[in-house]
Design an enzyme around this catalytic site. Sequence first.
Site, mmCIF file in Angstrom:
data_model
loop_
_atom_site.group_PDB
_atom_site.id
_atom_site.type_symbol
_atom_site.label_atom_id
_atom_site.label_comp_id
_atom_site.label_asym_id
_atom_site.label_seq_id
_atom_site.Cartn_x
_atom_site.Cartn_y
_atom_site.Cartn_z
ATOM 1 N N LYS A 67 0.852 -1.184 0.000
ATOM 2 C CA LYS A 67 0.000 0.000 0.000
ATOM 3 C C LYS A 67 0.891 1.238 0.000
ATOM 4 C CE LYS A 67 -3.864 0.661 0.551
ATOM 5 N NZ LYS A 67 -4.726 0.552 1.742
ATOM 6 N N HIS A 68 0.709 2.099 -0.985
ATOM 7 C CA HIS A 68 1.439 3.368 -1.065
ATOM 8 C C HIS A 68 2.955 3.161 -0.961
ATOM 9 C CE1 HIS A 68 -2.194 5.733 -1.239
ATOM 10 N NE2 HIS A 68 -2.675 5.008 -0.264
ATOM 11 N N ASN A 231 12.285 6.199 7.660
ATOM 12 C CA ASN A 231 12.835 5.187 8.548
ATOM 13 C C ASN A 231 11.864 4.011 8.661
ATOM 14 O OD1 ASN A 231 15.241 6.545 9.361
ATOM 15 N ND2 ASN A 231 14.097 7.716 10.869
ATOM 16 N N HIS A 391 13.927 5.296 -0.365
ATOM 17 C CA HIS A 391 13.143 6.525 -0.594
ATOM 18 C C HIS A 391 12.761 6.615 -2.059
ATOM 19 C CE1 HIS A 391 13.755 8.259 3.409
ATOM 20 N NE2 HIS A 391 14.995 7.829 3.332
#
Length: 391
Positions: A67-68, A231, A391
Site C-alpha cells: 500500500k502506497h 525510517n 526513498h
Amino acid sequence: MREFTVKYGCNPHQKPSRIYMKNGSELPLEILNGNPSYINFADALNAWQLVKELKSALNLPAATSFKHVSPAGAAVAVPLNDTLRKAYHISEDLELSPVACAYARARGADRVSSFGDFIAVSDKVDISLARLLEKEVSDGIIAPEYDDDALAILKAKKKGNYVIMKIDADYVPEDIESRDIFGITIEQLRNNAVINAKTFENIVTQNKELPAEAIRDLIVATITLKYTQSNSICFAYDGQVIGCGAGQQSRIHCTRLAADKADIWMLRQHPKVLSMRFKEGLSKPVMDNAIDLYLRDDITDVEIKEWETLFEVVPEKLTRKEKEEWISTFNGVAYSSDAFIPFKDNIDRAYKSNARYVAQPGGSVRDDDVIKACDNYGMVMCFTGIRLFHH
C-alpha cells in the site's frame, strides 16, 4: 510493449504520465487486465523485487501486500494452523496451495492496512490463490505466471477492472538507477545488497543462540525493510511480517508503530477475539475494523455505540493483563531495523512485544548501550553492517 500511457500520475491533475524504458527496449511486463495507475506501477515494481528476493533467499514461494509503496505485510509459504485461518477469515473448505499460504500470511499481517492492496507473488498464480483473492478487496497483482483458470477468476474481479500484470522473471535491471526531483536528475547504484543467512553471522550480544527459524524470520523482516519507506522497523514471526512501521522521522516512533501492529496481530488470535459473534452479512473489512477498535485502548464513546451494533453478543473487552499474558506466549519474535538503533528505548519497546532476535547495521555512538540493553533482556542481536534506507 515499449511504452504504456497512464491516465495520470500520483494525482489526477498530474498529466501526462507514462512508463517506458529509457534505453528504448521492450518493457519487461505485460498488462493482462485492467488499466493500471501510476501508483499501481510503483507498488508493483517494488513489491515484485521484494518477493523475488525472498524466494531467492529462502527457496520458498513468497508474497507481499503493498500500500502506497510500502509493504503492509510479506511472507513465505509456511502452512497456516487453524487459529490463523480463523483470524484471517479463511473458510475451512478452501484448500491453500503454498503460494496461497504465502499471500494469506502477507495480507494477515495487517488486514486493515491491506484493504485495497497491490499484490506480488514470486510463483505462478494458481486457482487456490485466485479463489482466496476472489473474496478480498484488492487493486491488482503482479506475478511471473498465471494458470488459465486462475486468470479467469481474477479478470472477473472489480467488475472486470482488476489490474493483472505479468512480469518477466528473468528481467535484470541496469546497475544505475535515476529519478528526477524538481527537474533535477539524481542517480545511484541500484540497491543490490544481498540478504541471506550469512547477513546475521556477526552476533554482538552475550546470547548467541540463533535458531534456524529466527534466521528465516530475520531474513523476512530485513528484505521487507529493503522495500519499505524509511525510517522503518519490521517485526516477523513464523515466516511472516507481523508489524511494519514505515516512513517515520524518528526510529522510536517506527518501533512503536511496528510493535503496536505486532501486538494487534498476536491479539487477533486470542480466544475472545476468535469467538466474536458478528451479525450476519458483515463484510470482512467491517469485521477487521471492528476487531481493530476492540483491541484499541482509546476508543471513544461514539465509536463504542456504533461498534456494539455489529455483534450478536457484545464481547467483553480484554484487560491489559490479559493482553500482556497472551502476547508473552509468542516466543521468539524477530525485530529488524533499516539503520542503526540510536537509543535503547527501541529495545525496551521491542521486548514488550516479545522480540528476542534483533538485526541492525550497527555503527551508532551508543552501540554499547543498545548491546547492554539486549544483554539485560537475554536477547540476541546481530550487526549486519548493511544500511537499507529506501526513498
